[in-house]
Design an enzyme around this catalytic site. Sequence first.
Site, PDB file in Angstrom:
ATOM      1  N   ARG B 370       0.845  -1.200   0.000  1.00 50.94           N
ATOM      2  CA  ARG B 370       0.000   0.000   0.000  1.00 50.94           C
ATOM      3  C   ARG B 370       0.876   1.244   0.000  1.00 50.94           C
ATOM      4  O   ARG B 370       0.765   2.103   0.874  1.00 50.94           O
ATOM      5  CB  ARG B 370      -0.942  -0.023   1.200  1.00 50.94           C
ATOM      6  N   GLU B 741      -2.973   4.815  -0.856  1.00 51.70           N
ATOM      7  CA  GLU B 741      -1.866   4.529   0.045  1.00 51.70           C
ATOM      8  C   GLU B 741      -1.560   5.670   1.017  1.00 51.70           C
ATOM      9  O   GLU B 741      -0.790   5.467   1.958  1.00 51.70           O
ATOM     10  CB  GLU B 741      -0.618   4.213  -0.765  1.00 51.70           C
TER      11      GLU B 741
END
Lengths: 292, 788, 161
Positions: B370, B741
Site C-alpha cells: 500500500r 496509500e
Amino acid sequence: MLPSTFEYVAPTSLDEALQALVAGAGDAKIMSGGQSLLPMMKLRLASPGTIIDLNGIAGLDTLEEVDGMLHIGALVRHGEIERSELIRDRYPMMRDASLHLADPLIRNRGTFCGSLAHGDPAGDWATVAATLGAEIHAVGPDGAVVHSAIDFQTSMFETQLGSDQILVEVRIPAPKPGQGSAYLKIERKVGDYAAAAVGVMIVVDGGTITEASIGLTNVGPLTIHAADAAASLVGKSIDDAAAFEEAGRLAMEISEPSSDLRGPEEYKRDLVRVLTKRALRTAGARAQGKEA
Amino acid sequence: MTAATESTVNGAIGQSPKRVEDDRFIRGMGNYVDDVQLPGMLHMAIYRSPFAHATINSIDTSRALAMPGVVACITGQDLVAHGLAWMPTLAGDTQAVLATDKVRFQGQEVVCVIAKTSYQAEDALEGIDVDYDPLPVIVDPKRALDADAPIIRSDLEGKTDNHIFTWESGDAEATDRVFAEADIVIKLDTLYPRIHPAPMETCGAVADYNKATGKMTIHLTSQAPHAHRTLFAMVAGLPEQKLRIISPDVGGGFGNKVPIYPGYVVATAASLLIGKPVKWVESRTENLMSTGFARDYHMEGELAATKDGKMLGLRANVLADHGAFNAQAQPSKWPAGFFNIATGSYDLQAAHCKVDGVYTNKAPGGIAYRCSFRVTEAAYLIERLVDNLAHETGIDAAELRKQNFIQPEQFPYKSPMGWEYDSGDYEKAMNIALELVGYEELRKEQAEKRAKGEVMGIGFSSFTEIVGAGMSKICDIAGLAMIDSAELRIHPTGKGVLKLGVQSQGQGHETTFAQIVANELGIPYTDIAVEHGDTDHTPYGLGTYASRSTPTGGAATAIVARKLREKARQIAAHLLECAPDDLEFDSGTFTVKGSPEKSKTIQECVFGAYQSDLPDDMEKGFEDVTYYDAPEMTYPFGTYICVVDIDKGTGQVKVRKFVAVDDCGTRINPMIVDGQIHGGLTQGFGTAMMELISFDEDGNCFGGNFMDYLIPTAVESPDWTLGECTTPSPHHPFGAKGVGESPTVGSPQAFVNAVVDALHPYGITNIDMPLSSHKVWKVLRDAGVTDE
Amino acid sequence: MSDKMIVKATVNGEECEALVEPRTLLVHMIRESLHLTGTHIGCDTTSCGACTVLLDGKPVKSCTILAVQANGREIATVEGLETAAGLSVVQEGFKEEHGLHCGYCTPGMMMTVTALLEENPDPTEDEIRKAISGNLCRCTGYVNIIKAVQYAAGKKEGAAA
C-alpha cells in the site's frame, strides 16, 4: 492446513462414549467444542486415530446452581456463560474471563469443560476454576471420579484426567456473603492468549478480608495458584493499599513466565504485580456491592 | 487540468453513489480464485523447507507418489528440463521456483504435490523426504556484509558477498556543506520492521490448459493481469496470444498480489504437462512466510537545522533487507523505489541518501505494501526526524512544520533529490487538522497531566506522497512502460461498456470509473458497465498498485470519454445543422448557444453514430481507446495528528483520537475516498502497534500465522476523524491524485511520534515499531516510573 | 477406517445431503459439496472469521467444525440472507454505508452481524465492536461496518414498529 484422517464416533450416551474411548486404545480424543483440538489437528500437531464427539449426548448442557454449587456441564459453551444472568450476577470473575476468552465466534462453540481438559496453561478457565475452588467431575470405567481444580494440570497439555476418563461437569461453590471476584487479562489483541492474567476472589466481612484466592494465567508451565499472595491478605482491611501491593509482589514472585513475542519475563512478572492489585481493587469493590 | 465541471448527471464526480460491485459481494456471489471449480480439477500443495539455509543432498518423493490420489510430485530437477527451475524477478534478479541446489529461507518451495483432492495433496506432503545439510544462517543484514559471512547466492556466478546494490540520490557535497553550517543535527537510527500486507484472501491460481486449442487460461490473484501475462509468456516461453489471465474478484491486494510466485508457475507448468486444470491456493501460513513482505529498512537519518528551527538538510543511510532473492516490486530503474522523496513536505537546501540492498536468509520481497515504492519508509524517516527536532529545539511540532513547509507559491517545486512536486498547500491541511483535534486545549491538558504524573502524547505527520507511476520516461517494469489504458464503447441505446487495464482489489473501480464517464459524457454511471481483470477482454495496462489507478487509468478514462464527446459534438452539429463550436455541452446535452430549444442529448448523438446519416468523413460507431502516459507523478499530502494515553502499569497505548486531513486532489466518490482512508489508517495502526515478522538466529520465522502476525480487530482499531482539503493536480485530466496509500504512508509515524512525545520527559527519542506494550513499559520502568 | 459419511443438514432452509470424509471441515462441505462459495477461508488458525456461518442460529467458524458435526443441524450462510422480500437489512446496511471493499470478509461479517441483531436489536458502538471482533477485515478499518450495523438496527426497528 487440513487434518489427517480419523475415525469419527458420535455416541448418544456416556457409556457409549466410554466404550469408544476404550476401543480407541489411547489414540482417541474427546471433542466437545473442538476449538483447541481442531486447530491442532489442522496444523497436524495432533493426529488422533478416533474422534469421540460428545455433542450428541443429552444432559451435558447444565448451567445452574444446585445445592450451593454451580454446575457447568461438558457442553456448556463459553458464550452461554458470557450471556448468563446467573453468571453475571453471582460469578463476576467468570463473566470477566468469558468476555476476554478467545473471540466471540470461538466462544459460541468452545466449552468451559473442554478448555480445562485441554490443560493449556494459557487457558483462562483453568485459572478461574482453580481460584474459585472448583471440583472437576469425570467418569471412567470404574465410575465417577472427582479431581480438584487447583492441581488438575500436571504439565503442559496434561491433566489428572485419565486417558480412559471423560470430564462431564465442573462444580463451583456458590459465592459466600461478602464475596467479590475479578479476572484481569492483558492481551495484545482480541483472540490472543494472555501476556498475563490474574483472577482473584476475596470474601470480606466488616471491611476485613476473611478469605482470598489468587490464580495466574500463562505465566508459567502450569496455571499458578498463588497461595502465599492470597494468604497474605487474610485479616487485612479491604482498603489496605499496602496489603494489595504486598499480595501483588508475592504473586509476582511465584510466577515463572518465559519470554516470548508477548514480552520479556520481567514484563510479565510486573504485569502479575499490577494486575493482582487492580483485580483486588475490583473484587473488593464488588464484595462491598459497588460495581467497579 | 480541465477542472471537473459540476455535473448534475447521476454519479458524476463529487457524488457518492453506492457501489455497483456490492450487489454481488453482499449476496456471497463474488467470484474469487478459490471459488473456481473446474471439471477434473487437480489440487496442488507445496512442500516447503523447514530450514533457513541448507544444502539439499537428495529429494525422495516415492512415498508421496504411492499415497492415495497423488498424481505427480514436481521437484526443481523436474523443472530444470523445462528451463523453469529459476525465474526472473521484477527487480532483475533470479528466484528459485523450486529449490535445486539449496534452500535459502524457511518456507522456501521445494516440491509440489499434485493430487485429486486438496486433502490428499496435503497428506502427501508428509511423504516427501528431503535430506539437508544445514548451513550457517544470516538474519541480520549488517552481519550479511561481514567479510566472513556465508554467501547466500552462491548460484550467481562470481558472487562473493551478499551485497545486491548501492543506490544514491541527491548531492552529497552540498549536503555536507549545509550540515557543516548547522547548529543542530538530529540523528535517528531506526528500523522500519518487516511486515506483511496480509490481504484476507491469500494468493492462488487455477491453471487450465486446453490441449485442443493450446490455450492456457490462468485464474490468478493478480493486481496486474496484463503485465503478468507478458511475464508468463517471457518466463515460460508460452505464446502470448495463447495465454489468458483472468483476475476475478480479488480479496484485497495491497501490493501482495503484484509479484509472480513459484506456486503460480508450477501450477501452470503442471496443468500444461498433465493436461488438467490445477488449483493452488496458499494457506495463510504460506502467505505470511513466503510471499511478498514489505519494508525491513534499517535507516540512519540525520536532519540539519539552525537553532531556531530552520531545517537545512537531510542525510539518510539505509540498509535494505531484501531476503534471499531480490524479488522486490519496484520500477526497473529504481532499486530503492522513490525513497528519495524523503525530504517530504519541507523546503530543504540539500539532501542526500544512500541505500544498500543485501541478501539474508529470509523470504524474498520488499514489495510496495500500500505504498509507492519505499515512500512509506521515506515519509516515516523525515517525519520522525522532524518531531525529534521539535523536542530538541523546544519549538512546537506544528509550528516547526509550518516554518519549514514548501509554500503554495513554490509549486511546481523541485526537491533537492530531483522530484518536481505538482501542487500542494501543506499549511492549509495542517490548520484544518489542528482545528479538528483541538490542539491548543490538548497541549494544555497534556501539561496538566504531566504535572500529575500521567502519560499522554500528541504526534504529527505532515507527509507528502508521490504516486501515480507513471511517467514512462522514468518508470518501467521489466521494460514495460508504466502506462495505463481505457477502452470505451457506447452502444446505440446510449449505454456502454468501459474496459480497463487496471484491476480492482476492493477499490470500487466498477463504480468510480463509471462515474468518470458520467462526468465527461453525461451518461448516468449506472449505464456504464466496467470490465477489468480479463486479459482477453481488456486493453493493456500495468495494473493497480501504488495508488496509480486514478492517476493513470482514471486519466485514460477521462481522455477516451473526451474523445468520444468531441465525436458526439460533431454528430450533434450535423444533426442540428450548426457549427460544432456553436454548441454548449452540459450534463449530457449539447445546446446551440442562444437557442436553448435546439439541443441533442448524448444518447441521441450516440444513436446517430450508428445510423446512415453521418458527416461524410466520419466513421460509424461510438468507441475509442486511450493509452495514457502520465506527464508527471502526482503528490497527494496531508496532516495527521494522533493523541495517545499510556497506562503506566501495563505500558498499553490507547489511541484516544486520530485526525486525518488528506488532500488527494479531486475526489471522484467521497464515500469511497473516506473508506480508503479508514482502511489505510487501520493498516497504519497495525503497522505501528502490532504487526511484525521476525526471525530467531536460526532463521525460524515468527509471524507465520494470524495468531502471531497480529492484525487489528474492531476492538483495538481506533475511530478516525477525517478532514478534507482539495488542491487539484494541475496535470491530471480532472485534477485527481490518488489516495489509496496515503493513510498507510502517512499514519505510522503519527502513532510513533505520539508515543515518543508522551515518553520524551523520560529521555526517550525513539521507539521502533511495533509499539508493543512491553517496550513502552520498559521505558517507563527504566525511568523509574511505577504504576501508581 | 475413515469411510465417507452422509451428512444431512438444513442449509438456508433447504434439506441438503453431502458425502464427506469425517475429517472434512464444514467450510469445505459448504463450498465444495454444496457449491455455496460465498463462505470464504482466510486463515488456518481459527483467527479470521471469513468462514463464519450460523449453526443453529449462532455464528461459528466453519473451518473449525467438522462437516459430520453438522448432521441434523441448521446452517445459514450468506446465500440465505436474501429472501423473496428482498435483501436483509444487514445486506442493505453494508451496501448503503460502504461497509465493504474487497468483499472477502463480508459474508462472514454479515452472518455475525445478523446473529448480533437477533440477540441485541439496538447495540451500542462498543457492543458492535466486540461482537465483530472475531471477524477480521483488512480493508475498511471497521468504521463503516459499524455504521452498517447501526443502519440495519435502525431499519429493523423501523420495520418492527
